[in-house]
Design a protein around this motif. Structure first.
Motif, PDB file in Angstrom:
ATOM      1  N   HIS A  84       0.769  -1.468  -0.474  1.00 46.95           N
ATOM      2  CA  HIS A  84       0.233  -0.058   0.456  1.00 46.95           C
ATOM      3  C   HIS A  84       1.049   0.811  -0.110  1.00 46.95           C
ATOM      4  O   HIS A  84       2.133   1.480   0.539  1.00 46.95           O
ATOM      5  CB  HIS A  84      -1.089  -0.184   1.023  1.00 46.95           C
ATOM      6  CG  HIS A  84      -2.038  -1.520   1.535  1.00 46.95           C
ATOM      7  ND1 HIS A  84      -2.824  -1.167   0.632  1.00 46.95           N
ATOM      8  CD2 HIS A  84      -1.967  -2.573   2.275  1.00 46.95           C
ATOM      9  CE1 HIS A  84      -3.493  -2.092   0.779  1.00 46.95           C
ATOM     10  NE2 HIS A  84      -2.713  -3.145   2.082  1.00 46.95           N
ATOM     11  N   VAL A  85       1.238   2.834  -0.676  1.00 45.05           N
ATOM     12  CA  VAL A  85       1.034   2.819  -0.730  1.00 45.05           C
ATOM     13  C   VAL A  85       0.116   4.806  -0.052  1.00 45.05           C
ATOM     14  O   VAL A  85      -0.802   4.727  -0.785  1.00 45.05           O
ATOM     15  CB  VAL A  85       1.935   3.937  -1.875  1.00 45.05           C
ATOM     16  CG1 VAL A  85       2.421   5.469  -2.109  1.00 45.05           C
ATOM     17  CG2 VAL A  85       3.246   2.580  -2.600  1.00 45.05           C
ATOM     18  N   ASP A  86       0.228   5.633   0.499  1.00 49.36           N
ATOM     19  CA  ASP A  86      -1.052   6.845   0.779  1.00 49.36           C
ATOM     20  C   ASP A  86      -0.692   7.430   0.425  1.00 49.36           C
ATOM     21  O   ASP A  86       0.831   8.556   0.073  1.00 49.36           O
ATOM     22  CB  ASP A  86      -0.242   6.578   2.879  1.00 49.36           C
ATOM     23  CG  ASP A  86      -1.169   7.653   2.938  1.00 49.36           C
ATOM     24  OD1 ASP A  86      -2.271   8.220   2.101  1.00 49.36           O
ATOM     25  OD2 ASP A  86      -1.176   7.996   4.048  1.00 49.36           O
ATOM     26  N   MET A  87      -0.650   7.436  -1.103  1.00 50.74           N
ATOM     27  CA  MET A  87      -0.645   8.971  -1.803  1.00 50.74           C
ATOM     28  C   MET A  87      -1.145  10.688  -1.399  1.00 50.74           C
ATOM     29  O   MET A  87      -0.999  11.430  -1.933  1.00 50.74           O
ATOM     30  CB  MET A  87      -1.744   8.628  -2.883  1.00 50.74           C
ATOM     31  CG  MET A  87      -1.205   7.139  -3.952  1.00 50.74           C
ATOM     32  SD  MET A  87       0.349   7.570  -3.915  1.00 50.74           S
ATOM     33  CE  MET A  87       0.924   8.963  -5.211  1.00 50.74           C
ATOM     34  N   ASN A  88      -1.742  10.675   0.383  1.00 51.19           N
ATOM     35  CA  ASN A  88      -2.016  11.748   0.473  1.00 51.19           C
ATOM     36  C   ASN A  88      -0.743  12.024   1.171  1.00 51.19           C
ATOM     37  O   ASN A  88      -0.404  13.488   1.543  1.00 51.19           O
ATOM     38  CB  ASN A  88      -2.726  11.421   1.726  1.00 51.19           C
ATOM     39  CG  ASN A  88      -4.126  11.614   1.216  1.00 51.19           C
ATOM     40  OD1 ASN A  88      -4.529  12.106   0.161  1.00 51.19           O
ATOM     41  ND2 ASN A  88      -5.135  10.584   2.213  1.00 51.19           N
ATOM     42  N   LEU A  89       0.747  11.034   0.839  1.00 52.80           N
ATOM     43  CA  LEU A  89       1.567  11.452   2.012  1.00 52.80           C
ATOM     44  C   LEU A  89       2.359  11.483   0.896  1.00 52.80           C
ATOM     45  O   LEU A  89       3.408  12.253   0.818  1.00 52.80           O
ATOM     46  CB  LEU A  89       2.065  10.123   3.084  1.00 52.80           C
ATOM     47  CG  LEU A  89       1.348  10.443   4.119  1.00 52.80           C
ATOM     48  CD1 LEU A  89       1.577   9.019   4.792  1.00 52.80           C
ATOM     49  CD2 LEU A  89       1.600  11.624   5.228  1.00 52.80           C
ATOM     50  N   CYS A  90       2.042  10.348  -0.564  1.00 48.74           N
ATOM     51  CA  CYS A  90       3.927  10.138  -1.076  1.00 48.74           C
ATOM     52  C   CYS A  90       3.956  11.719  -1.918  1.00 48.74           C
ATOM     53  O   CYS A  90       2.750  12.263  -2.476  1.00 48.74           O
ATOM     54  CB  CYS A  90       3.304   9.122  -1.866  1.00 48.74           C
ATOM     55  SG  CYS A  90       4.137   8.567  -3.900  1.00 48.74           S
ATOM     56  N   GLN A  91       4.737  11.885  -2.379  1.00 47.90           N
ATOM     57  CA  GLN A  91       4.937  13.312  -2.731  1.00 47.90           C
ATOM     58  C   GLN A  91       5.978  12.946  -4.519  1.00 47.90           C
ATOM     59  O   GLN A  91       6.321  13.917  -5.565  1.00 47.90           O
ATOM     60  CB  GLN A  91       6.556  13.738  -2.547  1.00 47.90           C
ATOM     61  CG  GLN A  91       6.173  14.360  -1.181  1.00 47.90           C
ATOM     62  CD  GLN A  91       6.327  15.620  -0.395  1.00 47.90           C
ATOM     63  OE1 GLN A  91       7.868  15.545  -0.531  1.00 47.90           O
ATOM     64  NE2 GLN A  91       5.609  15.817   0.388  1.00 47.90           N
ATOM     65  N   SER A  92       5.824  11.638  -4.810  1.00 48.31           N
ATOM     66  CA  SER A  92       6.021  10.448  -6.533  1.00 48.31           C
ATOM     67  C   SER A  92       7.551  11.383  -6.753  1.00 48.31           C
ATOM     68  O   SER A  92       7.652  12.408  -7.571  1.00 48.31           O
ATOM     69  CB  SER A  92       5.129  11.851  -6.895  1.00 48.31           C
ATOM     70  OG  SER A  92       3.671  11.392  -7.455  1.00 48.31           O
ATOM     71  N   HIS A  93       8.701  11.711  -5.559  1.00 46.00           N
ATOM     72  CA  HIS A  93      10.142  11.896  -6.211  1.00 46.00           C
ATOM     73  C   HIS A  93      10.547  10.586  -6.359  1.00 46.00           C
ATOM     74  O   HIS A  93      11.581  10.394  -7.123  1.00 46.00           O
ATOM     75  CB  HIS A  93      11.014  12.255  -4.776  1.00 46.00           C
ATOM     76  CG  HIS A  93      10.371  13.520  -4.523  1.00 46.00           C
ATOM     77  ND1 HIS A  93       9.866  14.434  -5.623  1.00 46.00           N
ATOM     78  CD2 HIS A  93       9.542  14.845  -3.439  1.00 46.00           C
ATOM     79  CE1 HIS A  93       9.619  15.934  -4.656  1.00 46.00           C
ATOM     80  NE2 HIS A  93       9.489  15.580  -3.352  1.00 46.00           N
TER      81      HIS A  93
END
Ligand code: SF4
Length: 62
Positions: free
Chosen positions: A4-13
């Motif tokens: 799982h990736v929390d896309m509210n946290l992820c900054q896609s770097h």
């Protein structure tokens, strides 16, 4: 296992892409895409990706 990736946290770097490029990648629009169901044999790489994530956005289930 499930990833799982929390896309509210992820900054896609993309720090997670280096340890596990078969699981995580940056899509055309530079937004992270990933495999949600990953073979057990890749656990170490996915754990390394989770450890590398500065946002602690990656969670491994199972
Ligand atoms: S390392 Fe974390 S914040 Fe960066 S792209 Fe991967 S999941 Fe998102």
């Amino acid at each position: 296992m499930k990833v799982h990736v929390d896309m509210n946290l992820c900054q896609s770097h993309g720090e997670c892409v280096f340890p596990a490029p078969d699981v995580f990648e940056l899509g055309d629009d530079d937004v992270l895409v990933w495999k949600e169901e990953v073979d057990e044999s890749r656990r170490e790489a996915v754990q390394a990706a989770a450890d590398a994530c500065p946002m602690m956005a990656i969670r491994i289930e199972g």
